[in-house]
Design a protein around this motif. Sequence first.
Motif, PDB file in Angstrom:
ATOM      1  N   GLY A  86      30.768  -8.973  27.773  1.00  0.00           N
ATOM      2  CA  GLY A  86      31.159  -8.545  26.430  1.00  0.00           C
ATOM      3  C   GLY A  86      31.528  -9.714  25.541  1.00  0.00           C
ATOM      4  N   PHE A  87      32.244 -10.683  26.109  1.00  0.00           N
ATOM      5  CA  PHE A  87      32.614 -11.862  25.325  1.00  0.00           C
ATOM      6  C   PHE A  87      31.374 -12.645  24.902  1.00  0.00           C
ATOM      7  CE2 PHE A  87      33.264 -16.476  25.383  1.00  0.00           C
ATOM      8  CZ  PHE A  87      33.992 -16.593  24.213  1.00  0.00           C
ATOM      9  N   TYR A  88      30.471 -12.913  25.844  1.00  0.00           N
ATOM     10  CA  TYR A  88      29.278 -13.685  25.496  1.00  0.00           C
ATOM     11  C   TYR A  88      28.398 -12.936  24.497  1.00  0.00           C
ATOM     12  CZ  TYR A  88      30.378 -17.307  28.864  1.00  0.00           C
ATOM     13  OH  TYR A  88      30.987 -18.331  29.532  1.00  0.00           O
ATOM     14  N   SER A  89      28.345 -11.626  24.619  1.00  0.00           N
ATOM     15  CA  SER A  89      27.608 -10.828  23.638  1.00  0.00           C
ATOM     16  C   SER A  89      28.249 -10.981  22.261  1.00  0.00           C
ATOM     17  CB  SER A  89      27.609  -9.362  24.082  1.00  0.00           C
ATOM     18  OG  SER A  89      27.032  -8.547  23.109  1.00  0.00           O
ATOM     19  N   HIS A  90      29.572 -10.921  22.211  1.00  0.00           N
ATOM     20  CA  HIS A  90      30.314 -11.103  20.966  1.00  0.00           C
ATOM     21  C   HIS A  90      30.048 -12.490  20.376  1.00  0.00           C
ATOM     22  CE1 HIS A  90      34.588 -10.883  18.956  1.00  0.00           C
ATOM     23  NE2 HIS A  90      33.627 -10.888  18.070  1.00  0.00           N
ATOM     24  N   LEU A  91      30.062 -13.506  21.234  1.00  0.00           N
ATOM     25  CA  LEU A  91      29.825 -14.880  20.793  1.00  0.00           C
ATOM     26  C   LEU A  91      28.416 -15.055  20.228  1.00  0.00           C
ATOM     27  CD1 LEU A  91      30.967 -17.765  20.622  1.00  0.00           C
ATOM     28  CD2 LEU A  91      30.083 -18.141  22.930  1.00  0.00           C
ATOM     29  N   ILE A  92      27.432 -14.480  20.885  1.00  0.00           N
ATOM     30  CA  ILE A  92      26.043 -14.588  20.405  1.00  0.00           C
ATOM     31  C   ILE A  92      25.893 -13.905  19.051  1.00  0.00           C
ATOM     32  CG2 ILE A  92      23.678 -13.791  20.848  1.00  0.00           C
ATOM     33  CD1 ILE A  92      24.292 -14.323  23.861  1.00  0.00           C
ATOM     34  N   LYS A  93      26.479 -12.722  18.893  1.00  0.00           N
ATOM     35  CA  LYS A  93      26.418 -12.020  17.603  1.00  0.00           C
ATOM     36  C   LYS A  93      27.084 -12.854  16.512  1.00  0.00           C
ATOM     37  CE  LYS A  93      26.498  -7.532  19.812  1.00  0.00           C
ATOM     38  NZ  LYS A  93      27.346  -6.392  20.180  1.00  0.00           N
ATOM     39  N   TYR A  94      28.210 -13.459  16.852  1.00  0.00           N
ATOM     40  CA  TYR A  94      28.926 -14.303  15.905  1.00  0.00           C
ATOM     41  C   TYR A  94      28.045 -15.453  15.434  1.00  0.00           C
ATOM     42  CZ  TYR A  94      32.260 -17.905  14.403  1.00  0.00           C
ATOM     43  OH  TYR A  94      32.918 -18.888  13.713  1.00  0.00           O
ATOM     44  N   VAL A  95      27.435 -16.167  16.365  1.00  0.00           N
ATOM     45  CA  VAL A  95      26.603 -17.318  16.016  1.00  0.00           C
ATOM     46  C   VAL A  95      25.419 -16.886  15.149  1.00  0.00           C
ATOM     47  CG1 VAL A  95      25.052 -19.073  16.985  1.00  0.00           C
ATOM     48  CG2 VAL A  95      27.302 -18.711  17.998  1.00  0.00           C
ATOM     49  N   VAL A  96      24.762 -15.790  15.533  1.00  0.00           N
ATOM     50  CA  VAL A  96      23.590 -15.330  14.777  1.00  0.00           C
ATOM     51  C   VAL A  96      23.984 -14.906  13.359  1.00  0.00           C
ATOM     52  CG1 VAL A  96      21.846 -13.492  14.645  1.00  0.00           C
ATOM     53  CG2 VAL A  96      22.247 -14.688  16.806  1.00  0.00           C
ATOM     54  N   VAL A  97      25.032 -14.099  13.240  1.00  0.00           N
ATOM     55  CA  VAL A  97      25.431 -13.613  11.914  1.00  0.00           C
ATOM     56  C   VAL A  97      25.948 -14.745  11.039  1.00  0.00           C
ATOM     57  CG1 VAL A  97      27.065 -12.115  10.693  1.00  0.00           C
ATOM     58  CG2 VAL A  97      25.844 -11.250  12.693  1.00  0.00           C
ATOM     59  N   ILE A  98      26.779 -15.611  11.583  1.00  0.00           N
ATOM     60  CA  ILE A  98      27.324 -16.713  10.782  1.00  0.00           C
ATOM     61  C   ILE A  98      26.211 -17.669  10.347  1.00  0.00           C
ATOM     62  CG2 ILE A  98      28.852 -18.725  10.833  1.00  0.00           C
ATOM     63  CD1 ILE A  98      30.276 -15.971  10.489  1.00  0.00           C
ATOM     64  N   THR A  99      25.265 -17.945  11.245  1.00  0.00           N
ATOM     65  CA  THR A  99      24.124 -18.788  10.869  1.00  0.00           C
ATOM     66  C   THR A  99      23.341 -18.141   9.731  1.00  0.00           C
ATOM     67  OG1 THR A  99      23.971 -19.653  13.115  1.00  0.00           O
ATOM     68  CG2 THR A  99      22.017 -19.890  11.724  1.00  0.00           C
ATOM     69  N   THR A 100      23.113 -16.842   9.839  1.00  0.00           N
ATOM     70  CA  THR A 100      22.405 -16.109   8.782  1.00  0.00           C
ATOM     71  C   THR A 100      23.179 -16.171   7.467  1.00  0.00           C
ATOM     72  OG1 THR A 100      21.486 -14.619  10.441  1.00  0.00           O
ATOM     73  CG2 THR A 100      21.399 -13.880   8.146  1.00  0.00           C
ATOM     74  N   LEU A 101      24.493 -16.005   7.524  1.00  0.00           N
ATOM     75  CA  LEU A 101      25.303 -16.077   6.303  1.00  0.00           C
ATOM     76  C   LEU A 101      25.232 -17.462   5.664  1.00  0.00           C
ATOM     77  CD1 LEU A 101      28.509 -14.042   7.268  1.00  0.00           C
ATOM     78  CD2 LEU A 101      26.656 -13.362   5.730  1.00  0.00           C
ATOM     79  N   PHE A 102      25.255 -18.512   6.478  1.00  0.00           N
ATOM     80  CA  PHE A 102      25.135 -19.859   5.921  1.00  0.00           C
ATOM     81  C   PHE A 102      23.763 -20.070   5.282  1.00  0.00           C
ATOM     82  CE2 PHE A 102      29.030 -21.168   8.035  1.00  0.00           C
ATOM     83  CZ  PHE A 102      29.543 -22.071   7.124  1.00  0.00           C
ATOM     84  N   ILE A 103      22.727 -19.560   5.898  1.00  0.00           N
ATOM     85  CA  ILE A 103      21.379 -19.681   5.318  1.00  0.00           C
ATOM     86  C   ILE A 103      21.317 -18.955   3.987  1.00  0.00           C
ATOM     87  CG2 ILE A 103      18.966 -18.996   5.613  1.00  0.00           C
ATOM     88  CD1 ILE A 103      19.369 -19.577   8.644  1.00  0.00           C
ATOM     89  N   ILE A 104      21.849 -17.731   3.948  1.00  0.00           N
ATOM     90  CA  ILE A 104      21.863 -16.967   2.693  1.00  0.00           C
ATOM     91  C   ILE A 104      22.692 -17.710   1.652  1.00  0.00           C
ATOM     92  CG2 ILE A 104      22.735 -14.855   1.610  1.00  0.00           C
ATOM     93  CD1 ILE A 104      22.006 -13.410   4.258  1.00  0.00           C
ATOM     94  N   ASN A 105      23.867 -18.197   2.044  1.00  0.00           N
ATOM     95  CA  ASN A 105      24.745 -18.913   1.134  1.00  0.00           C
ATOM     96  C   ASN A 105      24.063 -20.152   0.553  1.00  0.00           C
ATOM     97  OD1 ASN A 105      28.091 -20.368   1.418  1.00  0.00           O
ATOM     98  ND2 ASN A 105      26.851 -19.993  -0.357  1.00  0.00           N
ATOM     99  N   LEU A 106      23.449 -20.948   1.414  1.00  0.00           N
ATOM    100  CA  LEU A 106      22.843 -22.198   0.952  1.00  0.00           C
ATOM    101  C   LEU A 106      21.584 -21.972   0.115  1.00  0.00           C
ATOM    102  CD1 LEU A 106      23.422 -24.392   4.116  1.00  0.00           C
ATOM    103  CD2 LEU A 106      24.652 -24.482   1.924  1.00  0.00           C
ATOM    104  N   THR A 107      20.887 -20.863   0.355  1.00  0.00           N
ATOM    105  CA  THR A 107      19.690 -20.604  -0.449  1.00  0.00           C
ATOM    106  C   THR A 107      20.009 -19.930  -1.782  1.00  0.00           C
ATOM    107  OG1 THR A 107      19.313 -18.515   0.713  1.00  0.00           O
ATOM    108  CG2 THR A 107      18.135 -20.451   1.526  1.00  0.00           C
TER     109      THR A 107
END
Length: 157
Positions: A86-107
């Motif tokens: 559950g923790f690793y699943s949470h961590l993977i979701k965090y990395v994917v969503v935050i990376t996506t947010l940074f991409i959206i933010n920077l574009t």
Amino acid sequence: MIIRKLRLQRGWSQEQLAEFSGLSIRTIQRIERGQNPGLDSLKSLAAVFEVQVSDLHSAPENDMDTQQQITSDEAKAIEYVRDIKGFYSHLIKYVVVITTLFIINLTTNPDYIWAWWPMLGWGLGVLSHGLNVFEVFHFFSPAWEKRQIEKRLGRKL
């Protein structure tokens, strides 16, 4: 739980067991979660595990007599592995969503980096989850739980 224990003893995934038995993955998941399997499913699983159908389909009161019963240590280990998963699943979701947010933010607006805020907030949640799962701090240990239960029941330790 007997099915899960037999599967894990052989090092098989649910997908592999489904393939070997001819059952669907969903059926394997339901059986491992405690749903009563049909006779055909039991026959398929018994053939794969090379045991008798009666060994898989024993009544709960007879389970204590079988060697396939999951011990409390095994149950704790299974629960711990689920928590880690559950923790690793949470961590993977965090990395994917935050990376996506940074991409959206920077574009869309590179002048103001607002993606730091969700990264910080959610990151604290992920950190807390990790500290809890890996028991870095023992604030809420089993001993603490026992004391709280005894306190609520008005008993002295």
